[in-house]
Design a protein around this motif. Structure first.
Motif, PDB file in Angstrom:
ATOM      1  N   ALA A 113     -19.739   8.296   7.691  1.00  0.00           N
ATOM      2  CA  ALA A 113     -19.286   8.130   6.313  1.00  0.00           C
ATOM      3  C   ALA A 113     -20.133   7.062   5.632  1.00  0.00           C
ATOM      4  O   ALA A 113     -20.623   6.128   6.274  1.00  0.00           O
ATOM      5  N   HIS A 114     -20.297   7.201   4.341  1.00  0.00           N
ATOM      6  CA  HIS A 114     -20.970   6.180   3.541  1.00  0.00           C
ATOM      7  C   HIS A 114     -20.168   4.879   3.655  1.00  0.00           C
ATOM      8  O   HIS A 114     -18.939   4.900   3.597  1.00  0.00           O
ATOM      9  N   GLY A 115     -20.851   3.766   3.808  1.00  0.00           N
ATOM     10  CA  GLY A 115     -20.162   2.478   3.871  1.00  0.00           C
ATOM     11  C   GLY A 115     -19.321   2.227   2.632  1.00  0.00           C
ATOM     12  O   GLY A 115     -18.187   1.745   2.713  1.00  0.00           O
ATOM     13  N   MET A 116     -19.860   2.569   1.473  1.00  0.00           N
ATOM     14  CA  MET A 116     -19.124   2.353   0.233  1.00  0.00           C
ATOM     15  C   MET A 116     -17.904   3.274   0.130  1.00  0.00           C
ATOM     16  O   MET A 116     -16.904   2.919  -0.497  1.00  0.00           O
ATOM     17  N   TYR A 117     -17.965   4.429   0.774  1.00  0.00           N
ATOM     18  CA  TYR A 117     -16.795   5.315   0.800  1.00  0.00           C
ATOM     19  C   TYR A 117     -15.694   4.656   1.634  1.00  0.00           C
ATOM     20  O   TYR A 117     -14.520   4.643   1.241  1.00  0.00           O
ATOM     21  N   THR A 118     -16.076   4.083   2.768  1.00  0.00           N
ATOM     22  CA  THR A 118     -15.108   3.394   3.615  1.00  0.00           C
ATOM     23  C   THR A 118     -14.493   2.220   2.857  1.00  0.00           C
ATOM     24  O   THR A 118     -13.280   1.996   2.900  1.00  0.00           O
ATOM     25  N   MET A 119     -15.333   1.479   2.132  1.00  0.00           N
ATOM     26  CA  MET A 119     -14.826   0.368   1.327  1.00  0.00           C
ATOM     27  C   MET A 119     -13.888   0.884   0.232  1.00  0.00           C
ATOM     28  O   MET A 119     -12.889   0.233  -0.094  1.00  0.00           O
ATOM     29  N   ALA A 120     -14.196   2.042  -0.338  1.00  0.00           N
ATOM     30  CA  ALA A 120     -13.333   2.625  -1.359  1.00  0.00           C
ATOM     31  C   ALA A 120     -11.953   2.973  -0.791  1.00  0.00           C
ATOM     32  O   ALA A 120     -10.947   2.879  -1.505  1.00  0.00           O
ATOM     33  N   LEU A 121     -11.895   3.360   0.472  1.00  0.00           N
ATOM     34  CA  LEU A 121     -10.591   3.620   1.091  1.00  0.00           C
ATOM     35  C   LEU A 121      -9.775   2.331   1.162  1.00  0.00           C
ATOM     36  O   LEU A 121      -8.559   2.351   0.938  1.00  0.00           O
ATOM     37  N   ALA A 122     -10.448   1.223   1.461  1.00  0.00           N
ATOM     38  CA  ALA A 122      -9.762  -0.073   1.460  1.00  0.00           C
ATOM     39  C   ALA A 122      -9.249  -0.387   0.056  1.00  0.00           C
ATOM     40  O   ALA A 122      -8.114  -0.858  -0.116  1.00  0.00           O
ATOM     41  N   ALA A 123     -10.065  -0.121  -0.957  1.00  0.00           N
ATOM     42  CA  ALA A 123      -9.646  -0.352  -2.337  1.00  0.00           C
ATOM     43  C   ALA A 123      -8.462   0.536  -2.712  1.00  0.00           C
ATOM     44  O   ALA A 123      -7.556   0.104  -3.430  1.00  0.00           O
ATOM     45  N   ARG A 124      -8.468   1.771  -2.217  1.00  0.00           N
ATOM     46  CA  ARG A 124      -7.347   2.687  -2.488  1.00  0.00           C
ATOM     47  C   ARG A 124      -6.056   2.126  -1.899  1.00  0.00           C
ATOM     48  O   ARG A 124      -4.994   2.192  -2.532  1.00  0.00           O
ATOM     49  N   ALA A 125      -6.126   1.557  -0.701  1.00  0.00           N
ATOM     50  CA  ALA A 125      -4.939   0.953  -0.099  1.00  0.00           C
ATOM     51  C   ALA A 125      -4.437  -0.211  -0.948  1.00  0.00           C
ATOM     52  O   ALA A 125      -3.232  -0.339  -1.197  1.00  0.00           O
ATOM     53  N   VAL A 126      -5.355  -1.053  -1.409  1.00  0.00           N
ATOM     54  CA  VAL A 126      -4.971  -2.187  -2.258  1.00  0.00           C
ATOM     55  C   VAL A 126      -4.283  -1.685  -3.524  1.00  0.00           C
ATOM     56  O   VAL A 126      -3.245  -2.219  -3.939  1.00  0.00           O
ATOM     57  N   ALA A 127      -4.811  -0.629  -4.131  1.00  0.00           N
ATOM     58  CA  ALA A 127      -4.206  -0.062  -5.338  1.00  0.00           C
ATOM     59  C   ALA A 127      -2.826   0.518  -5.049  1.00  0.00           C
ATOM     60  O   ALA A 127      -1.939   0.477  -5.906  1.00  0.00           O
TER      61      ALA A 127
END
Length: 126
Positions: free
Chosen positions: A46-60
């Motif tokens: 997976a793209h690193g930024m995609y993985t980071m986006a999943l973390a952002a989705r959890a925060v949201a």
């Protein structure tokens, strides 16, 4: 500090194709097994930024409507995405209130029991 309900996301190869289209990152290590292995990876990642986006989705999810003041991480381990089934990425968090009206969220992002992001942290303001 308060623990937040862990969020689990399934990631498929189709997700990686869609992310590549949206981001413009068409590096073949994110779609082609042979290319990924030829550069020493265990498979398509997976793209690193995609993985980071999943973390952002959890925060949201934990803080709906909050302003994300900052979000940062180090990319430490790849999320290997098999061709035939989804892989699960789990995002856990611990929140602590600051004196300035912000909340700091220490994140733990894992795949198959292994941390995939190093020192991930978000700061939000409600």
């Amino acid at each position: 500090m308060s623990e937040l309900e862990p969020q689990t996301y399934q990631v498929t190869r189709a997700d990686l194709v869609r992310y590549a289209e949206a981001s413009g990152d068409h590096n073949p290590i994110h779609q082609d097994e042979d290319v990924a292995k030829s550069v020493g990876l265990p498979g398509v990642i997976a793209h690193g930024m995609y993985t980071m986006a999943l973390a952002a989705r959890a925060v949201a999810t934990w803080f709906p409507g909050a302003e994300v003041v900052s979000l940062g991480t180090k990319f430490t381990n790849p999320v290997v995405v098999p061709a035939d089934w989804p892989v699960e990425v789990e995002v856990a968090g611990e929140a602590s209130q600051g004196d300035d009206g912000t909340t700091t969220v220490k994140l733990t992002v894992t795949c198959a029991g292994e941390k995939v992001l190093g020192m991930p942290k978000a700061v939000v303001r409600a």
